[in-house]
Design a protein around this motif. Structure first.
Motif, PDB file in Angstrom:
ATOM      1  N   ASP A  90      -5.838  -3.339   6.388  1.00 56.10           N
ATOM      2  CA  ASP A  90      -6.913  -2.358   6.235  1.00 56.10           C
ATOM      3  C   ASP A  90      -8.251  -2.844   6.783  1.00 56.10           C
ATOM      4  O   ASP A  90      -9.317  -2.453   6.301  1.00 56.10           O
ATOM      5  CB  ASP A  90      -7.073  -1.938   4.760  1.00 56.10           C
ATOM      6  N   ILE A 114     -15.596   7.009  -2.479  1.00 53.01           N
ATOM      7  CA  ILE A 114     -14.202   7.357  -2.162  1.00 53.01           C
ATOM      8  C   ILE A 114     -13.582   6.264  -1.293  1.00 53.01           C
ATOM      9  O   ILE A 114     -12.409   5.927  -1.416  1.00 53.01           O
ATOM     10  CB  ILE A 114     -14.136   8.718  -1.435  1.00 53.01           C
ATOM     11  N   LEU A 115     -14.437   5.687  -0.429  1.00 53.62           N
ATOM     12  CA  LEU A 115     -14.021   4.617   0.466  1.00 53.62           C
ATOM     13  C   LEU A 115     -15.053   3.496   0.342  1.00 53.62           C
ATOM     14  O   LEU A 115     -16.257   3.742   0.380  1.00 53.62           O
ATOM     15  CB  LEU A 115     -13.966   5.135   1.907  1.00 53.62           C
ATOM     16  N   LYS A 133     -11.182  -0.641   1.037  1.00 53.30           N
ATOM     17  CA  LYS A 133     -10.406  -0.425  -0.185  1.00 53.30           C
ATOM     18  C   LYS A 133     -10.510   1.049  -0.550  1.00 53.30           C
ATOM     19  O   LYS A 133     -11.589   1.645  -0.425  1.00 53.30           O
ATOM     20  CB  LYS A 133     -10.933  -1.291  -1.339  1.00 53.30           C
ATOM     21  N   TYR A 134      -9.404   1.630  -1.006  1.00 55.88           N
ATOM     22  CA  TYR A 134      -9.390   3.069  -1.290  1.00 55.88           C
ATOM     23  C   TYR A 134      -8.124   3.405  -2.082  1.00 55.88           C
ATOM     24  O   TYR A 134      -7.183   2.596  -2.149  1.00 55.88           O
ATOM     25  CB  TYR A 134      -9.399   3.876   0.022  1.00 55.88           C
ATOM     26  N   ASP A 135      -8.129   4.580  -2.662  1.00 56.88           N
ATOM     27  CA  ASP A 135      -6.933   5.125  -3.305  1.00 56.88           C
ATOM     28  C   ASP A 135      -6.434   6.291  -2.465  1.00 56.88           C
ATOM     29  O   ASP A 135      -7.219   7.160  -2.082  1.00 56.88           O
ATOM     30  CB  ASP A 135      -7.256   5.615  -4.723  1.00 56.88           C
ATOM     31  N   GLY A 136      -5.148   6.322  -2.196  1.00 55.41           N
ATOM     32  CA  GLY A 136      -4.595   7.420  -1.420  1.00 55.41           C
ATOM     33  C   GLY A 136      -4.235   7.013  -0.004  1.00 55.41           C
ATOM     34  O   GLY A 136      -3.902   5.855   0.266  1.00 55.41           O
ATOM     35  N   ILE A 141      -8.471  10.364   3.987  1.00 52.09           N
ATOM     36  CA  ILE A 141      -9.859  10.062   3.601  1.00 52.09           C
ATOM     37  C   ILE A 141     -10.766  10.107   4.823  1.00 52.09           C
ATOM     38  O   ILE A 141     -11.858  10.676   4.796  1.00 52.09           O
ATOM     39  CB  ILE A 141      -9.929   8.683   2.915  1.00 52.09           C
TER      40      ILE A 141
END
Length: 341
Positions: A90, A114-115, A133-136, A141
């Protein structure tokens, strides 16, 4: 050979700020690379210059919404990031404005958290590596938060994102469009196929080289940044067969040209391949596989000007550009096209 050898005067009003309404209505300068003879046409006329048995080679990369605006954790000022190259874990190579707001260890938040990214290193050329780092799903995004990375000379807002994509774009990863392909419509491509002209695809994700000017006077001291490419066996076979049968390989854009010339052997053969290229093509280069080139009009003193000059001669290209200025052609990404045959 000097960078200044590739300079020409361009009135600012000739820099196209938006695409023409119909892609194939762009103007087309047809240039004989040997004699310098010029014809003035429209892009829809390209069909008349393609012959049965020729192969058009298209770059099917897709531009990602690579421009992100964030702020340092606990601060309100905006920091602009341009995503250039995806790396492992990432991490992305990026251009940042202002750079002083992105020092190693700085935490940057995008879209109210969010990000989130951390600056992990700074390159010699000023690029930053940021680890996200993120969710999803990252692509979802990015599609929500990112903007199209239009070149800095385009100051008008683009209402339709798809106008900065080719109609055949497929593989996401570019920070800029392969702009020679913007002139093709789906209908024109169908007409080309029906005339017995082959179409082959490759992928080159356009990166930093598009945004970096040549800053040295001796062009031999310029270093090209690497960009990722792919060519499938099926498409390599189409191009090889074209050469064997005496047809022309017509490269659509400098990105396709650089990829083909990277992969081709000295005898002009291709094979399935993927990897990174930093090939720099300038006058004196001997082309191994490309017979004709469809391209846009490029910035003065750019590596792209050097490439098209290598395909013909510097004097012929600069004369053609002077005529394009006199005839008020539209320049750069959303501008008109040139067919060098």
């Amino acid at each position: 050979m000097k960078t200044s050898d590739f300079y020409y005067e361009l009135p600012e009003e000739l820099i196209a700020q938006h695409p023409v309404e119909n892609r194939i209505d762009s103007r087309l300068m047809v240039l004989d690379k040997e004699t310098g003879q010029i014809e003035h046409k429209h892009f829809r006329d390209i069909l008349n210059y393609l012959q049965e048995g020729d192969t058009l080679v298209l770059n099917d990369t897709r531009v990602i919404p690579a421009r992100l605006f964030g702020s340092r954790q606990g601060k309100e000022e905006k920091v602009e990031f341009l995503l250039l190259k995806r790396m492992e874990d990432d991490q992305w190579e990026t251009l940042v404005k202002p750079g002083k707001k992105a020092r190693i260890g700085n935490i940057i938040e995008f879209g109210n958290g969010i990000l989130v990214g951390e600056i992990t290193s700074i390159g010699e050329d000023g690029t930053r590596i940021i680890k996200f780092k993120y969710d999803g799903i990252f692509e979802e995004i990015l599609d929500k938060l990112g903007e199209m990375p239009l070149p800095p000379y385009i100051t008008e807002r683009l209402e339709d994102r798809e106008r900065y994509q080719t109609v055949y774009s497929k593989n996401p990863g570019s920070a800029a469009a392969p702009t020679a392909g913007l002139h093709f419509s789906k209908e024109l491509l169908k007409e080309i196929k029906s005339k017995g002209i082959n179409i082959a695809y490759l992928t080159l994700h356009v990166g930093l080289g598009t945004f970096r000017p040549v800053k040295v006077e001796n062009i031999l001291e310029h270093h090209m940044h690497s960009e990722y490419y792919e060519l499938s066996k099926d498409d390599a076979d189409i191009i090889n067969k074209t050469k064997e049968n005496g047809g022309r390989v017509i490269s659509v854009g400098t990105t396709s040209t650089r990829t083909l010339e990277t992969i081709a052997t000295d005898s002009g053969k291709l094979m399935e391949s993927c990897g990174w290229t930093d090939i720099f093509i300038y006058p004196g280069y001997k082309f191994k596989i490309v017979d004709a080139l469809i391209t846009n009009f490029h910035l003065p003193e750019s590596t792209l000007m050097m490439l098209v000059s290598a395909f013909s001669t510097k004097d012929i290209i600069l004369n053609a550009y002077d005529i394009a200025v006199m005839e008020k052609y539209r320049f750069f990404s959303f501008g008109d096209a040139m067919f060098i045959k």
